[in-house]
Design an enzyme around this catalytic site. Structure first.
Site, PDB file in Angstrom:
ATOM      1  N   GLU A  30      94.495 143.904  74.869  1.00 21.61           N
ATOM      2  CA  GLU A  30      93.578 144.559  73.927  1.00 21.61           C
ATOM      3  C   GLU A  30      93.214 143.655  72.757  1.00 21.61           C
ATOM      4  OE1 GLU A  30      96.125 145.970  75.396  1.00 21.61           O
ATOM      5  OE2 GLU A  30      95.722 148.063  75.901  1.00 21.61           O
TER       6      GLU A  30
ATOM      7  N   GLU B 258      99.945 150.605  80.072  1.00 16.75           N
ATOM      8  CA  GLU B 258     100.475 151.722  79.279  1.00 16.75           C
ATOM      9  C   GLU B 258     100.772 152.935  80.170  1.00 16.75           C
ATOM     10  OE1 GLU B 258      97.237 151.218  76.409  1.00 16.75           O
ATOM     11  OE2 GLU B 258      98.751 151.355  74.830  1.00 16.75           O
TER      12      GLU B 258
ATOM     13  N   GLY C 231      95.464 149.655  79.001  1.00 20.37           N
ATOM     14  CA  GLY C 231      95.792 151.048  79.297  1.00 20.37           C
ATOM     15  C   GLY C 231      96.454 151.202  80.658  1.00 20.37           C
TER      16      GLY C 231
HETATM   17  N1  3HC Z   1      86.438 147.981  81.546  1.00 21.79           N
HETATM   18  C1  3HC Z   1      85.194 147.894  82.072  1.00 21.79           C
HETATM   19  N2  3HC Z   1      84.814 146.922  82.923  1.00 21.79           N
HETATM   20  C2  3HC Z   1      85.733 146.017  83.269  1.00 21.79           C
HETATM   21  C3  3HC Z   1      87.031 146.042  82.758  1.00 21.79           C
HETATM   22  C4  3HC Z   1      87.388 147.090  81.870  1.00 21.79           C
HETATM   23  N3  3HC Z   1      88.610 147.209  81.368  1.00 21.79           N
HETATM   24  N4  3HC Z   1      87.707 144.988  83.269  1.00 21.79           N
HETATM   25  C5  3HC Z   1      86.852 144.343  84.070  1.00 21.79           C
HETATM   26  N5  3HC Z   1      85.657 144.958  84.073  1.00 21.79           N
HETATM   27  C6  3HC Z   1      84.476 144.592  84.852  1.00 21.79           C
HETATM   28  C7  3HC Z   1      83.896 143.262  84.452  1.00 21.79           C
HETATM   29  O1  3HC Z   1      82.998 143.388  83.385  1.00 21.79           O
HETATM   30  C8  3HC Z   1      83.210 142.825  85.735  1.00 21.79           C
HETATM   31  O2  3HC Z   1      81.996 143.515  85.806  1.00 21.79           O
HETATM   32  P1  3HC Z   1      80.703 142.823  86.452  1.00 21.79           P
HETATM   33  O3  3HC Z   1      81.067 142.535  87.860  1.00 21.79           O
HETATM   34  O4  3HC Z   1      79.646 143.847  86.278  1.00 21.79           O
HETATM   35  O5  3HC Z   1      80.465 141.574  85.646  1.00 21.79           O
HETATM   36  C9  3HC Z   1      84.135 143.378  86.817  1.00 21.79           C
HETATM   37  O6  3HC Z   1      84.892 144.408  86.193  1.00 21.79           O
HETATM   38  C10 3HC Z   1      85.081 142.359  87.408  1.00 21.79           C
HETATM   39  O7  3HC Z   1      85.729 141.705  86.330  1.00 21.79           O
HETATM   40  P2  3HC Z   1      85.887 140.103  86.276  1.00 21.79           P
HETATM   41  O8  3HC Z   1      84.604 139.449  86.632  1.00 21.79           O
HETATM   42  O9  3HC Z   1      86.492 139.787  84.969  1.00 21.79           O
HETATM   43  O10 3HC Z   1      86.904 139.896  87.474  1.00 21.79           O
HETATM   44  P3  3HC Z   1      88.195 138.975  87.541  1.00 21.79           P
HETATM   45  O11 3HC Z   1      88.790 139.241  88.871  1.00 21.79           O
HETATM   46  O12 3HC Z   1      87.856 137.577  87.158  1.00 21.79           O
HETATM   47  O13 3HC Z   1      89.187 139.521  86.397  1.00 21.79           O
HETATM   48  C11 3HC Z   1      90.447 141.169  85.145  1.00 21.79           C
HETATM   49  C12 3HC Z   1      89.717 140.808  86.473  1.00 21.79           C
HETATM   50  C13 3HC Z   1      91.642 140.239  84.964  1.00 21.79           C
HETATM   51  C14 3HC Z   1      90.892 142.575  85.256  1.00 21.79           C
HETATM   52  C15 3HC Z   1      89.473 140.956  83.959  1.00 21.79           C
HETATM   53  O14 3HC Z   1      88.260 141.636  84.261  1.00 21.79           O
HETATM   54  C16 3HC Z   1      89.972 141.475  82.658  1.00 21.79           C
HETATM   55  O15 3HC Z   1      90.694 140.777  81.984  1.00 21.79           O
HETATM   56  N6  3HC Z   1      89.539 142.684  82.271  1.00 21.79           N
HETATM   57  C17 3HC Z   1      89.770 143.227  80.952  1.00 21.79           C
HETATM   58  C18 3HC Z   1      91.168 143.766  80.814  1.00 21.79           C
HETATM   59  C19 3HC Z   1      91.344 144.364  79.430  1.00 21.79           C
HETATM   60  O16 3HC Z   1      91.001 143.794  78.420  1.00 21.79           O
HETATM   61  N7  3HC Z   1      91.927 145.564  79.401  1.00 21.79           N
HETATM   62  C20 3HC Z   1      92.171 146.276  78.196  1.00 21.79           C
HETATM   63  C21 3HC Z   1      91.124 147.307  78.017  1.00 21.79           C
HETATM   64  S1  3HC Z   1      91.273 148.127  76.475  1.00 21.79           S
HETATM   65  C22 3HC Z   1      92.470 149.284  76.702  1.00 21.79           C
HETATM   66  O17 3HC Z   1      93.000 149.409  77.771  1.00 21.79           O
HETATM   67  C23 3HC Z   1      92.724 150.152  75.519  1.00 21.79           C
HETATM   68  C24 3HC Z   1      93.931 151.018  75.664  1.00 21.79           C
HETATM   69  O18 3HC Z   1      95.038 150.377  75.078  1.00 21.79           O
HETATM   70  C25 3HC Z   1      93.717 152.336  74.978  1.00 21.79           C
END
Ligand code: 3HC
Ligand code: NAI
Length: 725
Positions: free
Chosen positions: A123, A103, A100
């Protein structure tokens, strides 16, 4: 929250939700309010959106998907709102713009990124698709092939690549925010129509239909039963076939399908499980919160066979200087060649090539047969043959040669860490670091603490895993640790199924259809049947040390299958001998073909032992293989060998090819329902009373008796006095 500020003519909207500025409901609301305010304020001529703390945004708040209140779809209209703003909106991308977050940036009229920023639509990796119009805007901006690749794989791309693709307009090395404000001022008054992606056509390809058909086949093949990549594909296809608004409607429909699928839940569980295992703890109270790692500035690897070469490669890739040691010059030369080949290949894949790895520099990678060169390394990883006496000899030597603080790690796949540690004068610094083959590729690092291992040693091994870009999982010491211990019953069942009437290809097919990368028999052929044979000989289960008169299919009152031993006696070691459970085109060949020789061998074997061949259906194959593995998982939890089911799941998904979209074995059990798992184990155990591993574990029974509590509560049912550690 999103903070709104107005300086000169450019209003600044800053996304703020530490640590990654996830787009929670509150952030979305503030973003919408900020946009409306900026649009209404005549003194504002342009808008800049950025994120707090050097990160744009990691996308929708993943935890929010399981709440009934919102489903991530609130973001789409806000992205549209950004795009329709009458004043230019510039995204200043630092750190990450994912999901997002990207996006939102696609809704902006201009995108400027820091050179170190990463972008992506991940995603798909959490079982979803970009649901805020990303599947419709991205192909319009960078074309269908590049968009499809990003959306169906979820890969993160560096800013430099984003610039080449046209995903961003500019990259900067210095202050991104200032550069974005400069850009915003520059474009004030310029027409916005051409910058609104929803108004642009999807760039045509001369052979769009053929391209899409080919891509569909590829996506399906790579998905192996996972729904999200295929639905991502369909959403992008809609962008090529329908106008923007209709494409958005299709994207929403497909998003809803995924959101309500069990796979999204499982993949999101896997996402958080991987993060949860960072917070390790042992039954004695040591934990990540109080233990600090030691720096690893130089490492050594002993033994450059299958595993050692991959481990050296991994360390060099992580920029850790390595001393690589072998037993003699002949092995050393063989090992050196193999390592160099791996590093050359890795360098090709990396930006900057061989220079970035610098592996021809002896200060970074040194080959030797001289143990004395290990006197000043911070960490040693032993990867010699799986033989206790040899390992003890080496650890004894290490404890004399290495400097006092050095961490001594063993890559043993099953042996007792405490016994290895007993050969040293510093058992607190001995730890298991169990890599998986190929070690420079596989993400899992099982970290095994012994009775005396210090918290510092565990923290250092965890830090090493992070440096190697692996996922470290801390577990206790028992035969086979977690991963291999759970694998034993699974492989045992697979072989018993052959005895009773099945065939290797039938068992493999069922397990692969479930989503495993490779079934147990293909796996065994790949790894080499001789490895297990040697181990069983060592344990006295087969070979010359087996007492005369031992029943062929019984050991210590339990059922035993001599089938794998018999295959080895026929010289069938798997791929390396072109014959194993399958036959191969040549020694070392990879293409497994069902072997009529094996089929008649099995028939003869059953005749010899008076086993009546029966038809075994897919359900029984799957349940006996998987539920026996899961049953062992409950034993591991009850014994305190792992601190939670997430640990077992992360191990299986990252080290054993368990399909991630089912969450892992323990999550899968929770979805199947523990009462069903228990009932099936009971049934199979009654049919095979001489197979102890089918007998339902007491902890599983306890959980069922407690009313099948959710997985997150399981550990509260473990008896406190039970840990064996
Ligand atoms: N939502 C909620 N929590 C999230 C998050 C998210 N999108 N992304 C990261 N976090 C949290 C993690 O769970 C972690 O929490 P914790 O400390 O309690 O364990 C904290 O943030 C830090 O994350 P990481 O330990 O993974 O930190 P890194 O620095 O290693 O990585 C990152 C950072 C690359 C941003 C990785 O966290 C990541 O890949 N996040 C997910 C990204 C993702 O999948 N985004 C898509 C979401 S769905 C979406 O956007 C739908 C839309 O299209 C409508
Ligand atoms: P391998 O047989 O391929 O290599 C072992 C290497 O150790 C050989 O090159 C040998 O020359 C060297 N060696 C033996 N004695 C030595 C000594 N005294 N000094 C220096 N080097 C010596 O074995 P592999 O498969 O690499 O296994 C190594 C260890 O890793 C074993 O403990 C094994 O159980 C474990 N392991 C193996 C996995 C696999 O898939 N092969 C997976 C995970 C762990």
């Amino acid at each position: 929250m999103a903070q709104y500020a107005r300086g000169s003519a450019v209003a600044v909207i800053r996304l703020r939700n530490p640590p990654v500025n996830a787009l929670s409901l509150a952030v979305l609301q503030a973003l919408e309010d900020g946009l409306k305010k900026a649009d209404a304020d005549p003194s504002v001529k342009a808008v800049m959106i950025c994120g707090e703390n050097g990160k744009f945004s990691a996308g929708a708040d993943i935890r929010g998907f399981s709440s009934p209140k919102r489903h991530g779809l609130g973001l789409g209209p806000i992205v549209s709102l950004i795009e329709s703003c009458q004043k230019p909106v510039v995204a200043a991308i630092e750190g990450v713009a994912l999901g997002g977050g990207l996006e939102v940036a696609l809704g902006c009229h201009y995108r400027i990124a820091h050179v170190k920023a990463r972008m992506g639509l991940p995603e798909v990796t959490i079982g979803l698709l970009p649901g805020a119009e990303g599947t419709q805007r991205l192909p319009r901006l960078i074309g269908v092939p590049a968009a499809l690749d990003m959306i169906t794989t979820g890969k993160h791309i560096p800013a430099t690549e984003a610039l080449k693709l046209g995903l961003v307009d500019e990259i900067v090395e210095e202050n991104t925010i200032e550069a974005a404000i400069r850009l915003a001022n520059k474009v004030i008054g310029q027409p916005l129509g051409p910058r609104r992606l929803s108004l642009k056509p999807v760039p045509k390809l001369p052979n769009m239909e053929a391209f899409l058909q080919e891509a569909a086949v590829k996506v399906k093949k790579q998905a192996r039963g996972c729904l999200a990549p295929e639905l991502c594909f369909q959403a992008v296809r809609a962008a090529t076939e329908t106008p923007f608004a209709q494409g958005v409607r299709r994207e929403r429909e497909l998003f809803q399908v995924l959101l309500s699928s069990g796979q999204a839940r499982a993949l999101q569980y896997a996402f958080f499980a991987e993060r949860a295992v960072h917070r390790w703890a042992t039954p004695t109270g040591a934990s990540w919160s109080s233990a600090a790692p030691q720096p690893v500035r130089r490492a050594a690897v002993i033994g450059l066979g299958t595993m050692g070469r991959g481990i050296v490669t991994s360390l060099v890739k992580a920029n850790i200087p390595v001393v690589a040691l072998e037993q003699d010059l002949e092995y050393l030369n063989k090992g050196r060649k193999a390592v160099m080949l791996l590093l050359e290949r890795e360098a090709v894949k990396m930006e900057g090539g061989a220079q970035s790895l610098d592996f021809h520099n002896p200060a970074r990678l040194q080959f030797t047969v001289d143990f004395d060169l290990l006197h000043d390394v911070d960490l040693v990883i032993e990867a010699v043959f799986e033989n206790m006496a040899l390992k003890k000899e080496i650890f004894h030597k290490l404890s004399k040669i290495c400097k006092p603080g050095a961490l001594l790690c063993t890559n043993t796949s099953a042996l007792n860490i405490d016994e290895i540690a007993s050969a040293t004068s510093r058992p607190q610094q001995v730890i298991g670091t169990h890599f998986f083959s190929p070690a420079h590729v596989m993400r899992l690092l099982e970290i095994i603490y012994g009775r005396h291992t210090s918290p510092t040693a565990i923290a250092t091994a965890m830090q090493l895993a992070k440096a190697l870009k692996k996922v470290g999982v801390v577990v206790g010491n028992c035969f086979g640790f977690v991963g291999n211990r759970m694998m034993f019953p699974y492989v045992e069942q697979a072989v018993f199924l052959l005895e009773e009437g099945s065939r290797p290809e039938a068992v493999d097919r069922v397990v692969e259809d479930f989503g495993f990368k490779i079934g147990p028999f293909r796996m065994s052929d790949l790894a080499g049947l001789d490895v297990g044979w040697r181990s069983r000989q060592g344990q006295g289960l087969t070979g010359p040390s087996l007492p005369a008169g031992t029943a062929a299919r019984q050991r210590q009152g339990q059922r035993y299958s001599p089938l794998p031993d018999l295959l080895c006696e026929h010289g069938r070691f798997g791929q390396k001998t072109a014959r194993g459970w399958y036959r191969y085109e040549r020694a070392g060949g990879r293409t497994a073909t069902p072997d009529p020789w094996l089929h008649s061998f099995l028939a003869q074997y059953r005749d010899t032992h008076g086993i009546k061949t029966r038809f075994i259906d897919q359900e029984e194959i799957l349940e006996r293989c998987l539920f026996s593995l899961i049953n062992e998982g409950f034993a591991i939890l009850a014994e305190g060998i792992a601190s939670g089911p997430e640990h077992l799941d992360v191990i299986y998904v990252n080290g054993y090819g368990w399909p991630k979209h089912t969450g892992g074995p323990m999550f899968y059990a929770s979805i199947v329902g523990l009462p069903r798992v228990l009932a099936k184990l009971q049934k199979y155990s009654e049919a095979h009373p001489d197979v102890p591993r089918l007998r339902p574990n007491a902890f599983l029974k306890k959980l069922v008796a407690a009313g099948n509590p959710p997985l997150k509560d399981w550990m509260s049912y473990v008896s406190r006095q039970s840990p064996k550690l």
